[in-house]
Structures are given as C-alpha cells and as structure tokens.
Design a protein around this motif. Structure first.
Motif, PDB file in Angstrom:
ATOM      1  N   GLY A   1       0.839  -1.190   0.000  1.00 16.49           N
ATOM      2  CA  GLY A   1       0.000   0.000   0.000  1.00 16.49           C
ATOM      3  C   GLY A   1       0.875   1.240   0.000  1.00 16.49           C
ATOM      4  N   PHE A   2       0.257   2.392  -0.233  1.00 16.80           N
ATOM      5  CA  PHE A   2       1.015   3.643  -0.180  1.00 16.80           C
ATOM      6  C   PHE A   2       0.106   4.763   0.304  1.00 16.80           C
ATOM      7  CE2 PHE A   2       2.484   7.703  -1.849  1.00 16.80           C
ATOM      8  CZ  PHE A   2       3.811   7.694  -1.446  1.00 16.80           C
ATOM      9  N   ALA A   3       0.593   5.482   1.314  1.00  9.49           N
ATOM     10  CA  ALA A   3      -0.152   6.640   1.807  1.00  9.49           C
ATOM     11  C   ALA A   3       0.855   7.682   2.268  1.00  9.49           C
ATOM     12  CB  ALA A   3      -1.050   6.247   2.969  1.00  9.49           C
ATOM     13  N   ILE A   4       0.497   8.946   2.158  1.00 10.00           N
ATOM     14  CA  ILE A   4       1.375  10.030   2.605  1.00 10.00           C
ATOM     15  C   ILE A   4       0.583  11.013   3.464  1.00 10.00           C
ATOM     16  CG2 ILE A   4       1.071  11.317   0.405  1.00 10.00           C
ATOM     17  CD1 ILE A   4       4.098  12.191   0.885  1.00 10.00           C
ATOM     18  N   LYS A   5       1.238  11.464   4.520  1.00 12.82           N
ATOM     19  CA  LYS A   5       0.572  12.320   5.512  1.00 12.82           C
ATOM     20  C   LYS A   5      -0.092  13.551   4.886  1.00 12.82           C
ATOM     21  CE  LYS A   5       1.422  14.915   9.722  1.00 12.82           C
ATOM     22  NZ  LYS A   5       2.380  15.775  10.392  1.00 12.82           N
ATOM     23  N   ASN A   6      -1.270  13.855   5.381  1.00 13.28           N
ATOM     24  CA  ASN A   6      -2.043  15.043   4.997  1.00 13.28           C
ATOM     25  C   ASN A   6      -2.523  15.049   3.547  1.00 13.28           C
ATOM     26  OD1 ASN A   6      -1.623  15.915   7.555  1.00 13.28           O
ATOM     27  ND2 ASN A   6      -0.283  17.639   7.036  1.00 13.28           N
ATOM     28  N   ASN A   7      -2.443  13.909   2.872  1.00 10.75           N
ATOM     29  CA  ASN A   7      -2.945  13.914   1.497  1.00 10.75           C
ATOM     30  C   ASN A   7      -4.467  13.849   1.512  1.00 10.75           C
ATOM     31  OD1 ASN A   7      -3.092  13.846  -1.253  1.00 10.75           O
ATOM     32  ND2 ASN A   7      -2.646  11.676  -1.432  1.00 10.75           N
ATOM     33  N   PRO A   8      -5.141  14.881   0.953  1.00  8.03           N
ATOM     34  CA  PRO A   8      -6.612  14.883   0.992  1.00  8.03           C
ATOM     35  C   PRO A   8      -7.185  13.983  -0.100  1.00  8.03           C
ATOM     36  CG  PRO A   8      -5.831  16.816  -0.145  1.00  8.03           C
ATOM     37  CD  PRO A   8      -4.604  16.035   0.254  1.00  8.03           C
ATOM     38  N   ASN A   9      -6.776  12.730  -0.107  1.00  4.64           N
ATOM     39  CA  ASN A   9      -7.072  11.851  -1.225  1.00  4.64           C
ATOM     40  C   ASN A   9      -7.375  10.479  -0.649  1.00  4.64           C
ATOM     41  OD1 ASN A   9      -6.939  10.556  -3.747  1.00  4.64           O
ATOM     42  ND2 ASN A   9      -5.371  11.942  -4.479  1.00  4.64           N
ATOM     43  N   ALA A  10      -6.678   9.457  -1.036  1.00  9.85           N
ATOM     44  CA  ALA A  10      -6.922   8.113  -0.502  1.00  9.85           C
ATOM     45  C   ALA A  10      -5.580   7.421  -0.466  1.00  9.85           C
ATOM     46  CB  ALA A  10      -7.882   7.357  -1.398  1.00  9.85           C
ATOM     47  N   GLU A  11      -5.620   6.169  -0.087  1.00  6.69           N
ATOM     48  CA  GLU A  11      -4.385   5.400  -0.195  1.00  6.69           C
ATOM     49  C   GLU A  11      -4.369   4.667  -1.534  1.00  6.69           C
ATOM     50  OE1 GLU A  11      -3.563   1.787   1.630  1.00  6.69           O
ATOM     51  OE2 GLU A  11      -5.599   1.016   1.563  1.00  6.69           O
ATOM     52  N   LEU A  12      -3.295   4.001  -1.820  1.00  6.61           N
ATOM     53  CA  LEU A  12      -3.232   3.110  -2.970  1.00  6.61           C
ATOM     54  C   LEU A  12      -3.045   1.703  -2.442  1.00  6.61           C
ATOM     55  CD1 LEU A  12      -0.551   4.870  -5.226  1.00  6.61           C
ATOM     56  CD2 LEU A  12      -3.045   5.062  -5.427  1.00  6.61           C
ATOM     57  N   LEU A  13      -3.614   0.748  -3.147  1.00  2.00           N
ATOM     58  CA  LEU A  13      -3.211  -0.641  -2.957  1.00  2.00           C
ATOM     59  C   LEU A  13      -2.653  -1.071  -4.300  1.00  2.00           C
ATOM     60  CD1 LEU A  13      -5.754  -2.844  -0.983  1.00  2.00           C
ATOM     61  CD2 LEU A  13      -3.504  -2.044  -0.279  1.00  2.00           C
ATOM     62  N   ILE A  14      -1.438  -1.607  -4.264  1.00  2.67           N
ATOM     63  CA  ILE A  14      -0.771  -1.951  -5.520  1.00  2.67           C
ATOM     64  C   ILE A  14      -0.544  -3.456  -5.518  1.00  2.67           C
ATOM     65  CG2 ILE A  14       1.163  -1.382  -7.044  1.00  2.67           C
ATOM     66  CD1 ILE A  14       1.156   0.773  -4.151  1.00  2.67           C
ATOM     67  N   MET A  15      -1.134  -4.120  -6.512  1.00  8.18           N
ATOM     68  CA  MET A  15      -0.974  -5.576  -6.595  1.00  8.18           C
ATOM     69  C   MET A  15       0.408  -5.900  -7.176  1.00  8.18           C
ATOM     70  SD  MET A  15      -3.686  -6.613  -5.270  1.00  8.18           S
ATOM     71  CE  MET A  15      -4.280  -5.142  -4.432  1.00  8.18           C
ATOM     72  N   PRO A  16       0.929  -7.094  -6.912  1.00  8.76           N
ATOM     73  CA  PRO A  16       2.244  -7.466  -7.439  1.00  8.76           C
ATOM     74  C   PRO A  16       2.304  -7.296  -8.963  1.00  8.76           C
ATOM     75  CG  PRO A  16       1.450  -9.125  -5.910  1.00  8.76           C
ATOM     76  CD  PRO A  16       0.344  -8.149  -6.091  1.00  8.76           C
ATOM     77  N   GLY A  17       3.329  -6.576  -9.430  1.00  9.19           N
ATOM     78  CA  GLY A  17       3.502  -6.355 -10.870  1.00  9.19           C
ATOM     79  C   GLY A  17       2.770  -5.141 -11.397  1.00  9.19           C
ATOM     80  N   GLU A  18       2.044  -4.436 -10.523  1.00 16.06           N
ATOM     81  CA  GLU A  18       1.244  -3.281 -10.941  1.00 16.06           C
ATOM     82  C   GLU A  18       1.933  -1.959 -10.631  1.00 16.06           C
ATOM     83  OE1 GLU A  18      -3.621  -3.377 -10.622  1.00 16.06           O
ATOM     84  OE2 GLU A  18      -2.484  -3.102  -8.827  1.00 16.06           O
ATOM     85  N   THR A  19       1.558  -0.940 -11.393  1.00 15.32           N
ATOM     86  CA  THR A  19       1.975   0.430 -11.079  1.00 15.32           C
ATOM     87  C   THR A  19       0.724   1.265 -10.852  1.00 15.32           C
ATOM     88  OG1 THR A  19       3.873   0.172 -12.535  1.00 15.32           O
ATOM     89  CG2 THR A  19       3.289   2.426 -11.920  1.00 15.32           C
ATOM     90  N   VAL A  20       0.667   1.970  -9.755  1.00 15.74           N
ATOM     91  CA  VAL A  20      -0.491   2.828  -9.464  1.00 15.74           C
ATOM     92  C   VAL A  20       0.009   4.187  -8.983  1.00 15.74           C
ATOM     93  CG1 VAL A  20      -2.756   2.952  -8.358  1.00 15.74           C
ATOM     94  CG2 VAL A  20      -1.700   0.727  -8.669  1.00 15.74           C
ATOM     95  N   THR A  21      -0.753   5.233  -9.327  1.00 13.90           N
ATOM     96  CA  THR A  21      -0.290   6.604  -9.094  1.00 13.90           C
ATOM     97  C   THR A  21      -1.189   7.390  -8.144  1.00 13.90           C
ATOM     98  OG1 THR A  21       0.600   6.622 -11.326  1.00 13.90           O
ATOM     99  CG2 THR A  21       0.307   8.767 -10.277  1.00 13.90           C
TER     100      THR A  21
END
Ligand code: CU
Length: 656
Positions: free
Chosen positions: A581-601
C-alpha cells in the motif's frame, strides 16, 4: 382514493402478520441448520455469491453456504480502501458527460452466459442513478469497463443478458425527453419516452457498445429478462405507470387494472438496425475502459446512438397485459413461461411463449398502446397462481419444475409448481423480502440447492447498531420438498439482486499477480535501479518501487509547496497475495493498494512546508512497520536541490 385506502389496508394486514411471525422466528430454524452452512476453517465455499451494493455503488462477494464476505469490488463509487476512483489510473472509470460522478446506486447483476449457462467470465452491473453499465472481469475481480447510457434515467431493468451474452440490456425506469430537452413536465405524454438499450458484447474481449435503442412510450420499465431456448430471440420487460403519470405516482400510477409486459423481438430489431431502419441521433455518452497492459483507464466520449422506433419496425414490440404494476419479469429455464409479478396483485400471472407466438400470428389484439399492438390477456396467459401471498415481486427457478416467488407484503417465499401452478410450500422471511436468488436461477441450468432472500428490513435479527440496522440476506436449503431457513448473514450495502455460480467456474482462473515484464504503464520503474524523481516545471514524477520491506526512493528532497507530485508506485513482488500500500501524511485523497507487478499513481499537492512521512499500508512482512520514508517539502522559491535515494545517510554522503 379507494385504491389508496385498499393499499393502507394491505400494509396494516402485513404489519399484523409480521408481528405474529416475530414470535415464531426463533422456532423457524431447525437444529441441523448449522451443519448445512458450516464450512470448516481452511475449506472453500461451494458457490461465489455476487451481491449488489445498492446505494453504496459497489458489488460484494460472499461464499455460500457460509455467508462469509470475501471481497468488495469497487464499481460505481470511489473506494478509498484501494484508491479506486482516486488513483490517476482509475479516475477515468467514473467519468461521464457530466464530469466525474463518484457514486451510484447499484441494483442488479448478471453473470455472462454461453448457451444459456453461466460461463464464469464476466459480471455485469447496472448503475441506476446516472445510467451506466459496468463489466467486471472474474479473473481479477476488477471493473474493466463502464459504459454510460444516454436517453435514459433510472437505469433499473438492467443489466440483463441474452443466452450467449450477445447483448446486455438496459431499460429506463424513468421516462425522459430524448435529448434531455427543456420541456414542461406536464408535456409527459407527448415528450417523454422510455428506452430499451441493447449493448453488444464482444465475444472475446467483452468490450461493450450500444448497438441500438428501442424507443418506447413514456412509462416506467421496471425489470427484464431474456428469453431462452424457444424464446431466445425475445426480451421481456415489465412496465408500470402506463397511466403516464408524472406526479404522485403512488396513487396516479396505480389506476389501471393492468400494465404491460413488453415483449421485444431483439433478433428482428437487429435486422431492422442492419437494414437501416433506425435513426442515428446525437447523444453523447462516456465509454470508459481499463487497459490491462498500461494498467490505466481512458474515457472516450461517443456521440451518437441508433434509435429504432416500433412505428417503423413492425413485428418488433408487443404489449402483454399484466395485472397491477408488475415488478419482476422472470423466464423459466425452459424459456416457455414468463412470470409477471404484479406487486399489488393477489395472483401471479404466468404467460406462455408458445401462446404468445400463436396470438401474434392470429392477431389476437385488443387495440394498441401508442401504436404498439396489445395482445389479449387470455391469448397469452398460461394460467394464474391463485392466492400466492401478498405483494409478489420476483421469481427464481430450481430446474426441477418449481418456481419461488418473493412476497414483499406478506414477507415470505412461496414455492409453486410451474406445471399446475399450485402453491407447494411457503417460508417466512425476516422481513419484507425483495429479490430472491438461486445460483443459476435465471439461466437454463439452475443449481437448485440453495435460495437466498434479500430483505429490506431486519428489525430484531441482529445486534442493533443505532438507527441504521444491518442489511441482510437469508439462506434457505431448497433441496427437499420443504424450504428450510439455514442462515442469516448481514450484507455490505443494500442488497438488491444477486448472482451466484459454482466456485469451480471461477476459482481456478484467478490471476495471482501481474507479470512485471508485461507492465506497459508509462511510469513503471522496472526494478529499483530505475526508481527516480523527475521534475518538469512544477510537476514532479516519483518513479517509486515497493518490495519487502522498503520503498525506493525513501528520502526525497527538493519538492516545493504547490508542486504537483505524482507517486507512481510499482510493486515489484511476483508472488500471490503480496500487495503493498502507499499513503502520505495530509494527502486529501486516498491510499493506494498496488498488486504485485502493478503500477499505481497517487497525486499529492503539498500546501505547507514540512516533512511528510509516507508508508506501506498493507501489512506485508515482519518489517512492514519499517516500510516507510520521508518527503521534504520546502517553501516555494527555496533553493533546495532535487535529491532522492534509499540507504543514503549523512555519513555515506560525506564519505563520497
Ligand atoms: Cu509493504
């Protein structure tokens, strides 16, 4: 007014019946129920059960008979849990001609079929509010395509499919002026129309296209189902409000004794479309597709549709009178019987396809509705189920000659015989049941072992949770002569309709991870050595990788307030069940879940200077808590050079 008081009477009677049933609810479950639904730890369920999420806009997946929730598939609503609709790759999935619409009301589902049997390839879902149809791939459980339906509103009688998934069909619950013209509401009769859209589905790719739309009089199409076997060429829709009311429908749309089942010969329609009998009209709509190679969705605005008017296309549409505002419109496995369920009727009419064909041949008409011939009720009728219960809504079939109809007002499932239309059994539901579902129950080959009732009210069934109580499904064993209630299970969202199929159709076809070598995403970082940060003006692209248990780069400096930072995170793992997963502090957005082999932005525009930690959100390893990093954001115009890395320390830099 008389009708209104009749309805109030029905409601009062129902309330009385419900309170009487509440006393017996505990005794309705027999002792062996637990063993029938028990799936031992480590064992799989027999069926996948796909359940519509109603006003949450998603689809949820359960195992049957355990009722265990396996997954929520985001479809028409944003889903912060995995970034659907928030990530740069999936934003386009929710695009419409009115911009991004991040929510919908998801009512019905249909599994793809080949020769009238489930084939386990795709699941289709409708959006009721802003008319759309989605296609979900059952190897990845991802929404792959969303098609907006123009000339439509209240996309309710959708997404039902023909026997070989030739078409997904979408009908309008609300009539609207075609082309969304600004007209007085009181001009309903002249200007408002309902439409039935036939969406072709490519055999190989599943790609959808609007083939044609059939223009029908202003009324409400409610539900639909395709014919099968002998009735293969036909599609049947229930309709109500053939009174053409546009205000206080509760009273004004219940005036007539009968509305119609609309029978559409889609093969004929196909011929008319090919022969140029249709009219192309301007009707913009969004067509959104997710590309599995670039792992990115694109939205294209299409501009016209082909309209077929029954006036120009004889022998394409017929009306079959059906008592009291029919709701369900269900076709038995043989394709011979069409069951219309008048929600205010005290009987269930069953129509015969062979009699309909004969009646059309013999011109057994009783006038027309806006130019569309109306068959005589008796000429199409096979028979009526007498005294089935109150408020018949939906019917499913077990493949053994039995039909099961939900009774909304009397809160029960009624089993009856297709042969002699005699009621065989009735079982209470708790309470106010809507749809029923038997795995494959609307196909040629139902698996008549279980039936699930999806209920509207659950008062007293679960631990209370404030004013809003759990939504619920109830599982019945229907393998014997008598139905047996064996399980209550709460559902996520509001369950309307559902589909289920044998687990064997789906479970062995699962994509376990995406091959990183086939990743054609424009911002993929193929390996850690390709991780980098690139600035162009105020746009900063971070090509980041994730692998147990670090992110690369994990220190980034030289980013300024107001920059548009794009974190393109590639999950380098090549193993099943290792998302990061990927999340960054204070981002007024959501997190990402990235499956193996995937790229998500994930896009992040920092508004204040400071240090912003980021981290992996999906517990991935013993050192998951260490899987983190820092972004330094400096004031606009500060002189901090762009710098990124992993594993660099002040000491190693000084030693260089
Ligand atoms: Cu991780």
């Amino acid at each position: 007014m008389k009708r209104l008081s009749l309805m109030l009477g029905l409601v009062a009677a129902t309330a009385a019946m419900q309170s009487c049933k509440m006393k017996t609810a505990a005794t309705a479950v027999q002792g062996d129920a637990a063993s029938k639904t028990y799936v031992a730890p480590g064992k799989y369920d027999e069926y996948y059960n796909f359940v519509s999420g109603g006003f949450n806009g998603q689809v949820s997946v359960y195992g049957l008979p355990s009722g265990r929730l396996l997954k929520v598939i985001p479809v028409f609503s944003v889903f912060p849990e995995n970034g659907y609709g928030y990530s740069e790759e999936t934003k386009a999935m929710l695009n419409t001609t009115n911009g991004s619409i991040p929510w919908d009301d998801q009512h019905h589902l249909d599994l793809s079929q080949t020769n009238g049997e489930q084939d386990g390839r795709w699941l289709f879902a409708n959006a009721n509010n802003t008319p759309r149809i989605a296609r979900i791939d059952l190897t990845t459980f991802k929404t792959m395509e969303i098609l907006q339906i123009p000339n439509s509103a209240g996309n309710h009688s959708s997404p039902f499919i023909t026997e070989n998934t030739e078409y997904v069909v979408a009908g309008t619950r609300f009539s609207v002026p075609l082309g969304s013209e600004d007209v007085p509401i009181s001009s309903f009769k002249e200007n408002f129309h309902s439409t039935a859209s036939f969406i072709s589905v490519d055999k190989n790719s599943g790609k959808m296209d609007i083939a044609f739309q059939i223009v029908l009089p202003g009324m409400n199409l409610d539900l639909s189902h395709a014919g099968k076997g002998p009735s293969h060429d036909w599609f049947f829709f229930s309709s109500y409000n053939t009174e053409q009311a546009y205000t206080l429908l509760e009273v004004n749309a219940s005036q007539k004794d009968k509305d119609y089942i609309v029978a559409v010969n889609w093969k004929k329609a196909e011929e008319y479309a090919k022969a140029g009998k249709g009219k192309k009209v301007s009707a913009p709509y969004a067509h959104n597709t997710y590309d599995e190679h670039t792992q990115t969705a694109t939205s294209v605005i299409e501009n016209e549709v082909l309209l077929l008017d029954p006036k120009d296309c004889p022998d394409m549409v017929y009306m079959i009178p059906c008592p009291k505002s029919p709701h369900g419109c269900d076709i038995d496995p043989s394709g011979e019987y069409i069951v219309g369920s008048g929600k205010l009727a005290a009987l269930i009419p069953v129509f015969s396809f062979s009699k309909i064909t004969k009646a059309i041949g013999d011109k057994q008409f009783e006038g027309d509705f806006k130019g569309i011939p109306i068959l005589k009720y008796e000429s199409a009728l096979y028979g009526e189920v007498q005294k089935p219960g109150l408020g018949p809504l939906h019917t499913e079939f077990d493949g053994r000659g039995n039909a099961y109809t939900s009774m909304f007002l009397s809160s029960e499932v009624v089993k009856w015989s297709l042969k002699d239309l005699k009621v065989l059994d009735r079982a209470p539901t708790y309470y106010s049941v809507g749809h029923l579902m038997i795995p494959g129950g609307d196909t040629k080959k139902p698996a008549g072992k279980y039936l699930v009732a999806y209920n509207k009210i659950t008062k007293d069934r679960f631990l209370p949770t404030g004013p809003e109580l759990a939504q619920s499904a109830q599982l019945y064993d229907i393998s014997g002569d008598k139905m047996q209630l064996v399980l209550d299970y709460p559902t996520f969202g509001e369950p309307h309709y559902a589909q289920a199929c044998a687990a064997s159709l789906i479970k062995d076809k699962q994509v376990k991870f995406f091959d990183i070598n086939k990743n054609k995403h424009s911002y993929v970082a193929m390996g850690e050595k390709n991780a980098k940060v690139v600035r162009q003006g105020n746009r900063v692209d971070v090509y980041m990788t994730a692998i147990r248990s670090h992110l690369t780069p994990d220190n980034i400096e030289g980013v300024y307030v107001g920059d548009e930072v794009y974190f393109h995170v590639t999950n380098l793992e090549q193993d099943w069940d290792i998302p990061h997963g990927f999340a960054i502090k204070n981002n007024p957005n959501a997190e990402l879940l990235i499956m193996p082999g995937e790229t998500v932005t994930l896009k992040f525009v920092p508004e204040k200077q400071g240090i912003y930690p980021f981290y992996c959100t999906d517990f991935c390893s013993a050192l998951h808590q260490e899987m983190s990093g820092y972004l330094r954001v400096s004031p606009k115009g500060a002189n901090v050079p762009l710098k990124f890395g992993t594993g660099e320390t002040a000491e190693t830099v000084a030693a260089k």
